[in-house]
Design a protein around this motif. Structure first.
Motif, PDB file in Angstrom:
ATOM      1  N   ASP A 220      25.230 -14.186  25.030  1.00 36.57           N
ATOM      2  CA  ASP A 220      24.848 -15.579  25.304  1.00 36.57           C
ATOM      3  C   ASP A 220      23.343 -15.704  25.522  1.00 36.57           C
ATOM      4  O   ASP A 220      22.708 -16.669  25.096  1.00 36.57           O
ATOM      5  CB  ASP A 220      25.586 -16.094  26.539  1.00 36.57           C
ATOM      6  N   GLY A 221      22.762 -14.709  26.205  1.00 36.78           N
ATOM      7  CA  GLY A 221      21.342 -14.759  26.465  1.00 36.78           C
ATOM      8  C   GLY A 221      20.511 -14.755  25.207  1.00 36.78           C
ATOM      9  O   GLY A 221      19.530 -15.501  25.092  1.00 36.78           O
ATOM     10  N   LEU A 222      20.916 -13.952  24.211  1.00 32.30           N
ATOM     11  CA  LEU A 222      20.167 -13.919  22.961  1.00 32.30           C
ATOM     12  C   LEU A 222      20.260 -15.246  22.228  1.00 32.30           C
ATOM     13  O   LEU A 222      19.291 -15.715  21.614  1.00 32.30           O
ATOM     14  CB  LEU A 222      20.690 -12.767  22.090  1.00 32.30           C
ATOM     15  N   ARG A 223      21.430 -15.866  22.256  1.00 31.71           N
ATOM     16  CA  ARG A 223      21.600 -17.149  21.579  1.00 31.71           C
ATOM     17  C   ARG A 223      20.668 -18.209  22.198  1.00 31.71           C
ATOM     18  O   ARG A 223      19.995 -18.967  21.478  1.00 31.71           O
ATOM     19  CB  ARG A 223      23.071 -17.581  21.708  1.00 31.71           C
TER      20      ARG A 223
ATOM     21  N   VAL B 134      31.705 -18.613  11.531  1.00 37.29           N
ATOM     22  CA  VAL B 134      31.988 -18.203  10.148  1.00 37.29           C
ATOM     23  C   VAL B 134      32.347 -16.724  10.088  1.00 37.29           C
ATOM     24  O   VAL B 134      33.243 -16.292   9.337  1.00 37.29           O
ATOM     25  CB  VAL B 134      30.784 -18.515   9.242  1.00 37.29           C
ATOM     26  N   SER B 135      31.679 -15.956  10.942  1.00 36.50           N
ATOM     27  CA  SER B 135      31.958 -14.518  10.949  1.00 36.50           C
ATOM     28  C   SER B 135      33.205 -14.170  11.740  1.00 36.50           C
ATOM     29  O   SER B 135      33.577 -12.991  11.816  1.00 36.50           O
ATOM     30  CB  SER B 135      30.751 -13.767  11.507  1.00 36.50           C
ATOM     31  N   GLY B 136      33.830 -15.128  12.370  1.00 31.68           N
ATOM     32  CA  GLY B 136      35.049 -14.897  13.134  1.00 31.68           C
ATOM     33  C   GLY B 136      34.826 -14.401  14.537  1.00 31.68           C
ATOM     34  O   GLY B 136      35.793 -14.040  15.224  1.00 31.68           O
ATOM     35  N   LEU B 137      33.583 -14.409  15.005  1.00 31.24           N
ATOM     36  CA  LEU B 137      33.293 -13.952  16.362  1.00 31.24           C
ATOM     37  C   LEU B 137      33.439 -15.063  17.407  1.00 31.24           C
ATOM     38  O   LEU B 137      33.300 -14.805  18.601  1.00 31.24           O
ATOM     39  CB  LEU B 137      31.873 -13.386  16.417  1.00 31.24           C
ATOM     40  N   ALA B 138      33.668 -16.299  16.973  1.00 31.79           N
ATOM     41  CA  ALA B 138      33.827 -17.418  17.894  1.00 31.79           C
ATOM     42  C   ALA B 138      34.858 -18.377  17.328  1.00 31.79           C
ATOM     43  O   ALA B 138      34.940 -18.575  16.108  1.00 31.79           O
ATOM     44  CB  ALA B 138      32.499 -18.129  18.108  1.00 31.79           C
ATOM     45  N   GLY B 139      35.624 -18.969  18.251  1.00 35.14           N
ATOM     46  CA  GLY B 139      36.657 -19.889  17.833  1.00 35.14           C
ATOM     47  C   GLY B 139      36.248 -21.339  18.055  1.00 35.14           C
ATOM     48  O   GLY B 139      35.115 -21.637  18.480  1.00 35.14           O
ATOM     49  N   PRO B 140      37.193 -22.265  17.786  1.00 41.28           N
ATOM     50  CA  PRO B 140      36.881 -23.699  17.980  1.00 41.28           C
ATOM     51  C   PRO B 140      36.449 -24.056  19.397  1.00 41.28           C
ATOM     52  O   PRO B 140      35.538 -24.883  19.564  1.00 41.28           O
ATOM     53  CB  PRO B 140      38.191 -24.385  17.587  1.00 41.28           C
ATOM     54  N   PRO B 141      37.048 -23.484  20.466  1.00 42.45           N
ATOM     55  CA  PRO B 141      36.570 -23.854  21.814  1.00 42.45           C
ATOM     56  C   PRO B 141      35.095 -23.537  22.028  1.00 42.45           C
ATOM     57  O   PRO B 141      34.355 -24.316  22.636  1.00 42.45           O
ATOM     58  CB  PRO B 141      37.467 -23.031  22.742  1.00 42.45           C
ATOM     59  N   GLN B 142      34.660 -22.379  21.537  1.00 38.03           N
ATOM     60  CA  GLN B 142      33.250 -22.031  21.692  1.00 38.03           C
ATOM     61  C   GLN B 142      32.347 -22.969  20.894  1.00 38.03           C
ATOM     62  O   GLN B 142      31.240 -23.306  21.313  1.00 38.03           O
ATOM     63  CB  GLN B 142      33.010 -20.578  21.251  1.00 38.03           C
ATOM     64  N   SER B 143      32.830 -23.397  19.737  1.00 41.44           N
ATOM     65  CA  SER B 143      32.032 -24.315  18.926  1.00 41.44           C
ATOM     66  C   SER B 143      31.888 -25.671  19.614  1.00 41.44           C
ATOM     67  O   SER B 143      30.808 -26.279  19.620  1.00 41.44           O
ATOM     68  CB  SER B 143      32.666 -24.489  17.544  1.00 41.44           C
ATOM     69  N   VAL B 144      33.003 -26.161  20.184  1.00 42.50           N
ATOM     70  CA  VAL B 144      32.925 -27.434  20.914  1.00 42.50           C
ATOM     71  C   VAL B 144      31.997 -27.314  22.118  1.00 42.50           C
ATOM     72  O   VAL B 144      31.201 -28.216  22.421  1.00 42.50           O
ATOM     73  CB  VAL B 144      34.339 -27.878  21.352  1.00 42.50           C
ATOM     74  N   ALA B 145      32.054 -26.176  22.821  1.00 45.25           N
ATOM     75  CA  ALA B 145      31.160 -25.965  23.955  1.00 45.25           C
ATOM     76  C   ALA B 145      29.706 -25.949  23.519  1.00 45.25           C
ATOM     77  O   ALA B 145      28.811 -26.456  24.217  1.00 45.25           O
ATOM     78  CB  ALA B 145      31.521 -24.660  24.665  1.00 45.25           C
TER      79      ALA B 145
ATOM     80  N   ALA C  49      23.241 -23.697  14.903  1.00 40.71           N
ATOM     81  CA  ALA C  49      23.253 -22.801  13.738  1.00 40.71           C
ATOM     82  C   ALA C  49      23.766 -21.426  14.109  1.00 40.71           C
ATOM     83  O   ALA C  49      24.565 -20.807  13.373  1.00 40.71           O
ATOM     84  CB  ALA C  49      21.843 -22.711  13.150  1.00 40.71           C
ATOM     85  N   VAL C  50      23.328 -20.892  15.236  1.00 39.22           N
ATOM     86  CA  VAL C  50      23.828 -19.584  15.690  1.00 39.22           C
ATOM     87  C   VAL C  50      25.322 -19.640  15.941  1.00 39.22           C
ATOM     88  O   VAL C  50      26.087 -18.735  15.576  1.00 39.22           O
ATOM     89  CB  VAL C  50      23.063 -19.143  16.949  1.00 39.22           C
ATOM     90  N   GLN C  51      25.770 -20.751  16.576  1.00 40.25           N
ATOM     91  CA  GLN C  51      27.199 -20.886  16.833  1.00 40.25           C
ATOM     92  C   GLN C  51      27.987 -20.988  15.522  1.00 40.25           C
ATOM     93  O   GLN C  51      29.102 -20.463  15.397  1.00 40.25           O
ATOM     94  CB  GLN C  51      27.452 -22.129  17.696  1.00 40.25           C
ATOM     95  N   LEU C  52      27.422 -21.662  14.512  1.00 43.70           N
ATOM     96  CA  LEU C  52      28.083 -21.767  13.214  1.00 43.70           C
ATOM     97  C   LEU C  52      28.211 -20.400  12.550  1.00 43.70           C
ATOM     98  O   LEU C  52      29.272 -20.066  11.974  1.00 43.70           O
ATOM     99  CB  LEU C  52      27.294 -22.726  12.321  1.00 43.70           C
ATOM    100  N   MET C  53      27.169 -19.593  12.647  1.00 44.08           N
ATOM    101  CA  MET C  53      27.236 -18.248  12.061  1.00 44.08           C
ATOM    102  C   MET C  53      28.297 -17.412  12.761  1.00 44.08           C
ATOM    103  O   MET C  53      29.045 -16.652  12.125  1.00 44.08           O
ATOM    104  CB  MET C  53      25.868 -17.578  12.144  1.00 44.08           C
ATOM    105  N   LEU C  54      28.386 -17.531  14.092  1.00 49.96           N
ATOM    106  CA  LEU C  54      29.404 -16.783  14.816  1.00 49.96           C
ATOM    107  C   LEU C  54      30.801 -17.250  14.433  1.00 49.96           C
ATOM    108  O   LEU C  54      31.741 -16.450  14.318  1.00 49.96           O
ATOM    109  CB  LEU C  54      29.185 -16.950  16.329  1.00 49.96           C
TER     110      LEU C  54
END
Length: 756
Positions: free
Chosen positions: A76-79, A118-129, A111-116
């Motif tokens: 999270d810190g890097l993002r 797309v790569s499957g490292l994050a789901g819809p809840p993380q995207s909404v957050a 953009a970082v969240q979108l890449m995560l």
């Protein structure tokens, strides 16, 4: 000056150098980066970088970057670090614009969240957050940017400071504190400081916003924020300016919060945090509390800021007194020239005898004979104004210029008399001027004393009264409601110049009574240039019932003038002025005295000051002598205390407890002497008591029968008007057959209870 002195400690603190400010900006940036809301959102660090001023931007940026690395997990810190770097770059390229940096930072975060995702490292809840994180950062940053661009108008708390405080409270909750709640400690200390300063509105804003920030950071602390808000608001409302009182009420609010705690561990932590907050409040130095930006002294908040006006009135009164004293002192030290008959003798000797061949014989050898002749000539000059040749005394039989002697003596005496008359007129004008200055100085000093009386403002009633006028389309320019030293309600509202009908004033008074919870009289309305001031006063305990009857000695002209009125200070006045004599001249003097005195009394002048100014007016009215008696009764309708002032007036009839008596006093009418010779007295009146003023035409057979008849009228239930008519008619019958009839006037006041 006082405000500058209170701000001096903070100015000294600010003068420690830019290094301290940069260090504080870095610490705040780290704290805001650590702030978390709604279970994992960290928008405050980015918001600070978007909205911080350019002077503190890079120090805050370093703190934000450090905070993301220290307090957040590495991923999270890097993002957030990437988004923060883009925001700093945008602020560097567009320092005076908000949206480039905000768009870059929020876009990077998404953009970082979108890449995560797309790569499957994050789901819809993380995207909404992430979307919520970006929206909160942009909104909070916009608020900081706008608030920092302009100074907040009015009030001690700036919008920028409030936003930073709320974000800082969220960050404090992320710090390890061994079961304590650092955000509660800071919120309690800050709320108590504002409560101590008596800033109820600012305390409410700070505490409620802080409580919301704590609840957003940790929903389990909702009870803690509300408990702190309740305790601080109670302290601000009931005990402003009292440290111990504020702490006691805050503790009571904290105990209520403990009962609402969801867990016992949270309750214990809250109590410890609240105690630390109180300790921090007590540890704050008094000078630091007094130096809070925008704050005023709590004691000064309990009275209107009229010290400047009071001082100015006192200065004007002192200046007028000084002018009067200086004029009198200068007049006393000036030499007196031409004040005796010897000046006429010197004039003849200089004008006629200086070139005469017999000068040596008349003024040296026969000096005593010559002076004796001039003194024998004095009665003739005083009686006729000039001397004829056959009227010359025998001592001038040797004069070789008798005709010239007569004309020169007459001319010299005419000059002497003119100078004497001019001196008398100048002395009268000087006396009138200095008396007027002294009377005005006395009146201004009295007004300054009235204006300087402390009034405790009621903030709640003031706000409600202001909203009342705003609701009817009259936005108040000034508004104040409070209580004077005697506990009487006073309220004043200033609006743009507006005419009011009697019905409108009645409706406004009804609404104001509902708001102020006190019975009110109809307000006084004053128009001054472009504004109108409406003054409300609490309804007095008593109400005056007036009666008046006049029987002029000559048809169409009555030398007696009566004024019956109540002023805006809660006083009832009964004034009778009797011009000397009868007919039109007496009517002019009586009406002038009564009208001028009434206007001065309505303006707030005292009886003595009003009488002195009336005395000056009568003295300067015309070359003829003008005089009038002045009989004044002033009743305080709140207490029933009556003040009696007499200047050459007849006895005042007073009925108390069914028994009438005549109150007499020795005095002289106004307009006769340079100064007023009056008499003042005071009596206590109660419900049902009567006061009767009469002119000298009603005292043909003395005052005994008036007292008896007044007792009968009161016992029979007659109204004041009926009593006045009856007394005037009876006095007129008793005066029949008098060689010189006089005007008869009877003015009656009966005190009735107005409030149960």
């Amino acid at each position: 000056m006082g405000e500058k002195l209170r701000l001096l400690p903070l100015r000294r603190l600010a003068g420690w150098g830019p290094g301290l400010q940069q260090l504080a900006s870095g610490a705040l940036g780290a704290l805001m980066a650590a702030g978390s809301v709604f279970g994992g959102l960290h928008p405050f660090g980015l918001a600070l970088l978007m909205g911080a001023g350019t002077a503190r931007l890079w120090a805050a940026g370093a703190g934000v970057l450090a905070g993301y690395l220290i307090f957040l997990p590495l991923a999270d810190g890097l993002r957030y670090l990437a988004a923060a770097a883009v925001v700093l770059a945008g602020r560097a390229m567009f320092p005076k614009q908000f949206w480039p940096a905000a768009a870059g930072g929020c876009g990077t975060l998404l953009a970082v969240q979108l890449m995560l995702a797309v790569s499957g490292l994050a789901g819809p809840p993380q995207s909404v957050a992430a979307v919520g994180d970006a929206a909160l950062a942009a909104a909070w940053g916009w608020g900081l940017f706008r608030a920092g661009a302009r100074a907040r108008r009015g009030g001690p708390l700036g919008a920028e400071s409030l936003l930073l405080c709320c974000a800082g409270l969220c960050g404090l909750q992320q710090l390890p504190a061994m079961g304590l709640q650092p955000g509660v400690v800071v919120l309690a200390a800050g709320g108590l400081a504002l409560a101590f300063r008596g800033r109820l509105r600012d305390c409410a804003i700070f505490c409620l916003c802080g409580a919301g920030a704590l609840a957003a950071a940790d929903p389990d602390l909702c009870f803690a924020g509300l408990a702190v808000a309740v305790g601080c608001l109670a302290a601000a409302y009931f005990t402003p300016g009292e440290r111990l009182g504020c702490a006691t009420l805050f503790l009571a609010g904290g105990l209520l919060g403990v009962l609402a705690a969801p867990q016992s561990s949270l309750a214990v932590g809250f109590l410890g945090s609240a105690a630390l907050g109180e300790a921090a409040f007590f540890a704050l130095p008094a000078r630091l509390l007094a130096a809070l930006p925008g704050q005023t002294d709590p004691a000064a908040a309990q009275r209107p800021r009229v010290a400047g006006a009071v001082s100015q009135l006192e200065s004007v009164a002192s200046a007028l007194t000084g002018i009067a004293d200086t004029v009198n002192q200068v007049y006393e030290t000036l030499p007196r020239r031409g004040e005796s008959y010897n000046w006429v003798v010197d004039y003849v000797a200089e004008e006629l005898c200086r070139t005469c061949g017999s000068r040596e014989r008349c003024w040296v050898q026969d000096y005593s004979t010559t002076m004796d002749g001039f003194y024998r000539l004095k009665p003739i000059l005083e009686q006729q104004g000039r001397a004829a040749l056959e009227q010359l005394p025998g001592q001038f039989c040797r004069c070789i210029h008798p005709t010239e002697l007569c004309s020169c003596s007459s001319r010299g005496y005419a000059l002497y008399r003119g100078r004497r008359e001019s001196r008398v007129k100048a002395g009268a004008m000087r006396a009138a001027l200095t008396e007027q200055y002294s009377a005005m100085a006395q009146a201004l000093s009295q007004m300054a004393g009235q204006l300087g009386q402390s009034i405790a403002p009621d903030v709640g009633k003031t706000e409600q009264l202001g909203r009342l006028f705003a609701s009817i389309g009259l936005e108040p320019l000034e508004c104040q409601a409070g209580f004077d030293a005697a506990g009487r309600l006073r309220a004043g509202v200033t609006v743009s110049r507006t005419p009011f009908s009697q019905q409108e004033l009645s409706e406004i008074t009804e609404e104001a009574q509902r708001i102020l919870h006190r019975p009110l009289t109809l307000p006084r309305v004053d128009h001054c240039r472009a504004v109108t001031t409406i003054t409300f006063s609490e309804q007095p305990l008593y109400f005056p019932r007036y009666g008046l009857a006049a029987r002029p000695a000559k048809a169409g002209a009555c030398g007696d003038a009566v004024e019956q009125f109540c002023d805006c200070f809660g006083n009832a006045h009964l004034l009778l002025c009797d011009g000397m004599g009868v007919g039109r001249p007496a009517a002019i003097d009586g009406t002038l005295a009564a009208t001028l005195a009434a206007r001065l009394l309505k303006a707030g002048f005292g009886a003595q000051s009003a009488a002195r100014l009336v005395n000056v007016a009568l003295a300067l009215k015309s070359d003829e002598e003008s005089a009038a008696t002045m009989d004044l009764v002033t009743v305080d309708l709140y207490t029933g205390r009556a003040s009696l002032f007499k200047a050459g007036a007849c006895p005042t009839l007073l009925l108390r407890g069914g028994k009438a008596q005549a109150l007499e006093g020795s005095s002289l009418p106004v307009g006769i002497l340079e100064q007023v010779v009056g008499q003042q007295d005071s009596v206590a009146l109660n419900e049902g008591d009567w006061v009767v003023l009469v002119s000298d035409g009603a005292l043909t057979d003395g005052s005994g029968w008036l007292c008896q008849q007044l007792e009968l009228c009161a016992a029979s239930g007659s109204t004041p008007q009926q009593t006045a008519e009856l007394l005037a008619d009876m006095a007129l019958k008793r005066a029949e057959g008098r060689r010189r009839p006089d005007d008869i006037s009877v003015a009656v006041l009966r005190l009735e209870r107005a409030v149960d």
